[in-house]
Design a protein around this motif. Sequence first.
Motif, short mmCIF file in Angstrom:
data_model
loop_
_atom_site.label_atom_id
_atom_site.label_comp_id
_atom_site.label_asym_id
_atom_site.label_seq_id
_atom_site.Cartn_x
_atom_site.Cartn_y
_atom_site.Cartn_z
N ASN A 21 43.54 49.46 29.16
CA ASN A 21 44.48 49.59 28.11
C ASN A 21 44.77 48.03 27.89
O ASN A 21 45.63 47.53 28.34
CB ASN A 21 45.51 50.52 28.28
CG ASN A 21 46.59 50.57 26.81
OD1 ASN A 21 46.09 50.19 25.59
ND2 ASN A 21 47.90 50.98 26.97
N ALA A 41 44.24 54.23 38.12
CA ALA A 41 44.73 52.80 37.38
C ALA A 41 43.84 52.38 36.57
O ALA A 41 44.22 51.54 35.63
CB ALA A 41 45.36 52.10 38.53
N ALA A 226 48.10 49.23 36.35
CA ALA A 226 48.69 50.33 36.25
C ALA A 226 48.53 50.99 34.87
O ALA A 226 48.64 50.03 33.95
CB ALA A 226 50.24 50.09 36.53
N GLN A 227 47.84 51.86 34.91
CA GLN A 227 47.52 52.82 33.56
C GLN A 227 46.64 51.75 32.62
O GLN A 227 46.74 51.68 31.53
CB GLN A 227 48.95 53.10 32.80
CG GLN A 227 49.60 54.08 33.59
CD GLN A 227 50.99 54.57 32.91
OE1 GLN A 227 51.42 53.72 31.95
NE2 GLN A 227 51.72 55.75 33.39
N TYR A 249 54.55 52.50 42.62
CA TYR A 249 53.20 52.68 43.59
C TYR A 249 53.11 52.80 44.53
O TYR A 249 52.14 53.19 45.36
CB TYR A 249 52.47 51.53 42.64
CG TYR A 249 52.24 51.67 41.00
CD1 TYR A 249 51.54 52.73 40.56
CD2 TYR A 249 53.07 50.75 40.32
CE1 TYR A 249 51.69 52.84 39.03
CE2 TYR A 249 52.89 50.75 38.90
CZ TYR A 249 52.36 51.81 38.51
OH TYR A 249 52.36 52.10 37.05
#
Length: 255
Positions: A21, A41, A226-227, A249
């Motif tokens: 993303n 992740a 993360a993400q 995390y």
Amino acid sequence: MGSIIEVRQVNKAFGALQVINDCSIQVEEGSITGLIGPNGAGKSTLFNLIAGTFAPDSGRIHFAGEDITAVPSDQLFHRGLLRTFQIAQEFSHMTALENLMMVPPQAGENIFNTWLRPALVHEQELHVRQKAMDVIEFIGLKHVRNELAGNLSGGQKKLLELGRTMMVNARVVLLDEIAAGVNRTLLQDLIRNIQRLNQEMGYTFLVIEHDMDMIAQLCNPVIVLAQGSVMVEGSIEAIQNNQEVIEAYFGNDAH
């Protein structure tokens, strides 16, 4: 020395699942950069995008100043961008030495060279064999060079996979959880070999790893994913003391 890998605002989805993303990272030439984060992740997907296994939905990826966004993995391999895998992918029915000799392209792969230029083929085979002998001694596997690769321990297979990157002119090596399944003694051998390749041969490494002790020994800087996006980047000490990272995390495993 400047960035050798640049990922710029990259996105990647699989169906409705957005895995990467708006992700941007830089890997400095000559560094050993860590890439950490929880399962899911997007670390391995980011590796696959850099290595040319997948193409991003948007964004650009540069290697040594060239746009490689649409370049397939086999072409990147020959440019010196290589990756290893969490599960070693050896040729199990060939010896450790033969596994190394399989890596570089050889004149003998062309049947016409075999017929018309046998001296060239023989000379190149001798050169590749000698290089493989040098590599297998470097990685500390000389004593099992004639053992079938399928019979090696998990740690020895990881050392062999690292050795395979030495059989071509690697510039950047992406290491995907190379410590997984490796005992502590062989893990120290792996760490020493990675450090030697970095310091003596100028290899740049980008390392996915869950073993924080290995990250602490090897990597600076460390990037937390993360993400599918970069959460924070810095030294391992700064990462381990970042309260947001600890809470989200690592939890009790951070210490």
